[in-house]
Design an enzyme around this catalytic site. Structure first.
Site: not given
Length: 774
Positions: A84, A342
């Site tokens: 690029e 519990s």
């Protein structure tokens, strides 16, 4: 002189012009600043290893996976820059040669053919999109110069890495690598790097999941250039070119949605790194989906897994299926407030041991009780009489837990839990009371599981760590010895044994809970490495008949624990051990007194081996009102013949007899009851008659009787009477209170079953009988 003056004016004019231009540039930079910050940026939640879990798109539906230069393979950086913008590190944001070439091509053709864009210019266009016109190109050049002015080359490259388009809603090489290749950008092969380097040129036309032939041709073009420019060896390029481009449809992150939603508010970062294990999370979610079909309608489940050593949350499943609206899948039940049933009982027993109130073999009383308007009962109905603390914990009996909490103090209990990170949510204006231990306050699965880690962390409860940078915060909840004893009891190892016989790797220790009305079923477990929290029920709080912890949550707990142990045992360090603390030792105590006695001591009616904390042997914990003759220490005076006499009789010798608490007598053999244990009174100098109430006697049915229906009848009537005792009566049939407070009761029996009938008077005396109705 005139020539010199003109020369000065020219330079002054040029300097002024330069200043004006410079001020104009500064003004333009202020008026049109770089749009670097988004109002609603795209964000992603990732696992500890970087695997994306869930993405949150920006306002335009774009999602990204933010990366730094170091988090991208050097192969990709080579391919990107060489293909690029070869002069990226040297030019000032614009490559003049490329611009001249592009301008000549555009002018000669009358239209835009080539842009001559550098990476900096591409970033400028990504930040500030513009039309492909000469005016748009000028704006792009201005933005490029702004970028080079304000940012370093590394910053500009990082922006490209995270903003480049890769097709559809994907931006950035991180998101593309995970979505297309299913791997982090650090692990890109040569072929992968070339493919991702060229995709942003035409992301829609080159999408490898839709147009693999086009993508492969473009990739090979990049590979050829890398060979031509002698960046990559020819053999590497040849092998990479032979790899086909054939990908599955894009993989979008779809793990831990409810967890991701929770942590989104905990961090402002665009990439939120959590403590979750992506592989484990995927397996847990598969388990949840498989279990969904077994759940009742409108029911869901929740799971959380915590590493005990670090307190990092490794798995979090907030619902059975987030897409199932009929099961309220969008509600995170790991964070929801529910009744814990519990599951808090281990904490009160551990705290009471640290307080010196009990030890694991302490005699507790599972008998009917009434505390004001509160009448607790057992989940399995009925009562069991004398039980040890460890037995009461394993069997999850309610009355012993209430007895211990009453002695310890509900307010102190709630405060200790809150300080350790487990707040109990009470109704507005309510204060902690005895119902806390049976689920009378709300709690979160996440907080409960974090508190349970104290049993594996030497008594220190840690705060859950959800994010990778969360610090480890821990607070003491129990002593190391109490935590170790409770964990061993829950793992089925309540009997003391020598260290060489004691398993150093603790088996799964677990506790269940069921809330009132079968609304919540819990199972909290501790294996050698992890704390595991399981919840099942309906998020809307409606009951599910027959749903309770052991049947609904424990099977899921076992499956998760087995999965975790198979992963942990395959690790490098194996499973952690849990050696016995120095404060814990083995001992033997006697009932009913609760302390050690000599072998030939007649007050030792039952001998029990147990673990002891600091060798402490607190005496048997009594219920309120069981002092004096209603208690255990029974003072008597004997004469020379061993007959019981009054204290002022000649030659009377005082001694102490340990007897069982009166409420336990219905569950004792006849030889252990108080009347049989007391020596016969002397006829010469009899003892004073006790002013206490006479014994409570139940009549109307005998112990072990079998009652049958009369021919042609569907039910039977049973008339019951009591004698002795004092005050009002309370009747219980299989643990259920009966609407009668008198001395007599008439039962109508319809269902064939085994029954336990208990009657209690106002003084705490109890009479019980077991019978069968056919």
């Amino acid at each position: 002189m005139r020539l010199l003056s003109a020369f000065k004016r020219r330079w002054l004019w040029l300097a002024a012009s330069a200043v004006v231009v410079w001020l104009a540039v500064l003004g333009a930079d202020r008026l049109w600043p770089l749009p670097l910050h988004e109002v609603t940026p795209a964000r992603v939640v990732v696992a500890q290893d970087g695997t994306p879990l869930w993405r949150f798109a920006d306002a335009e539906g774009i999602w990204r996976y933010p990366v730094t230069i170091e988090e991208v393979s050097p192969r990709y950086l080579d391919a990107l820059i060489q293909y690029e913008d070869r002069w990226f590190w040297d030019h000032p944001g614009v490559n003049p040669l490329s611009i001249l070439r592009a301008a000549w091509q555009d002018l000669s053709s009358g239209r835009v053919i080539s842009g001559g864009s550098t990476l900096t210019m591409q970033v400028a266009r990504l930040l500030d999109p513009h039309p492909r016109t000469f005016g748009g190109k000028f704006r792009q050049l201005w933005r490029a110069f702004q970028l080079e002015w304000h940012l370093s080359k590394r910053d500009i490259l990082t922006l490209y890495l995270n903003r480049a388009p890769f097709g559809g809603t994907l931006q950035g090489v991180g998101a593309a690598s995970w979505a297309y290749l299913g791997k982090p950008p650090t692990q890109l092969s040569y072929a992968d790097a070339a493919l991702l380097a060229v995709l942003p040129q035409a992301p829609s036309r080159l999408r490898p999941d839709r147009w693999p032939e086009r993508a492969q041709a473009a990739r090979n073009k990049v590979l050829a250039r890398m060979q031509t420019q002698q960046v990559w060896p020819a053999q590497v390029v040849k092998e990479a070119s032979e790899e086909p481009v054939w990908l599955f449809p894009r993989q979008m992150p779809q793990l831990a949605p409810l967890f991701s939603r929770k942590v989104l508010s905990m961090s402002k970062a665009e990439k939120i790194t959590t403590t979750l294990d992506a592989g484990l999370q995927r397996q847990l979610e598969e388990i949840a989906l498989n279990w969904k079909s077994r759940l009742p309608p409108r029911s869901s489940l929740a799971m959380i897994v915590v590493d005990n050593s670090t307190m990092q949350v490794r798995g979090w499943v907030g619902s059975a299926d987030i897409g199932d609206d009929s099961r309220f899948g969008h509600i995170d039940m790991v964070s929801a407030i529910r009744s814990p049933g519990s599951v808090l009982k281990p904490f009160v027993y551990g705290m009471a041991m640290d307080e010196g109130l009990i030890h694991p073999a302490s005699l507790l009383q599972d008998v009917p009780r009434r505390v004001g308007d509160y009448r607790p009962g057992n989940f399995d109905s009925g009562f069991h009489g004398p039980v040890s603390m460890s037995e009461a914990l394993v069997r999850s009996l309610n009355l012993p837990a209430v007895q211990v909490l009453e002695a310890y103090g509900p307010k102190q209990f709630a405060a200790r839990l809150r300080n350790a990170g487990l707040p109990l949510i009470l109704p507005a204006g309510a204060e902690p009371n005895l119902s806390l231990i049976l689920g009378g306050a709300g709690a979160r699965l996440a907080d409960i599981t974090a508190a349970y880690s104290a049993f594996a962390r030497h008594g220190k409860a840690g705060r859950l760590r959800l994010l990778a940078d969360d610090p480890l915060v821990e607070r003491p909840l129990l002593s190391p010895g109490a935590a170790w004893i409770i964990r061993r009891i829950l793992a089925g190892e309540d009997q003391p044994m020598a260290d060489d016989s004691l398993p150093q790797v603790v088996p799964l220790a677990w506790k269940t809970g069921t809330s009132y009305g079968y609304r919540d079923a819990w199972a909290i477990g501790l294996n050698a490495r992890y704390s595991i929290g399981i919840w099942t029920g309906r998020p809307d709080g409606t009951p599910v008949a027959g749903q309770f912890g052991f049947a609904s949550a424990v099977p899921l707990l076992n499956q998760v624990s087995n999965l975790l142990l198979s992963r942990a045992s395959a690790g490098k360090n194996g499973l952690p051990t849990d050696p016995r603390p120095a404060s814990v030792s083995g001992g033997t105590i006697c009932w009913p007194g609760g302390q050690s006695l000599a072998e030939d001591d007649a007050n030792c009616r039952r001998r029990l081996a147990t673990w002891l904390l600091d060798n402490s042997q607190p005496p048997t914990l009594l219920l309120p009102g069981q002092e004096g003759i209603r208690g255990i220490r029974f003072p008597i005076w004997l004469d020379a013949q061993g007959k019981r006499v009054a204290a002022d009789c000649p030659d009377a010798k005082q001694t102490t007899l340990d007897v069982w608490p009166l409420p336990l007598e219905p569950w004792l053999p006849a030889s252990e009851r108080r009347a049989a244990r007391l020596p016969a009174p002397s006829t010469v100098c009899p003892p004073q008659i006790s002013q206490d109430a006479p014994p409570l006697v139940l009549s109307g049915v005998r112990e072990g009787s079998v009652i049958q229906r009369a021919p042609g009848e569907s039910q039977a009537t049973l008339a019951l009477q009591t004698s002795g005792g004092e005050g009002r009566r309370w009747w219980f049939l299989n643990g259920e209170p009966q609407e009668n407070a008198g001395k007599n009761l008439t039962l109508t029996l319809q269902n064939a079953a085994e029954y336990q009938l208990v009657v209690m008077d106002e003084g705490g005396q109890i009479a019980t009988v077991n019978f069968t109705f056919q």
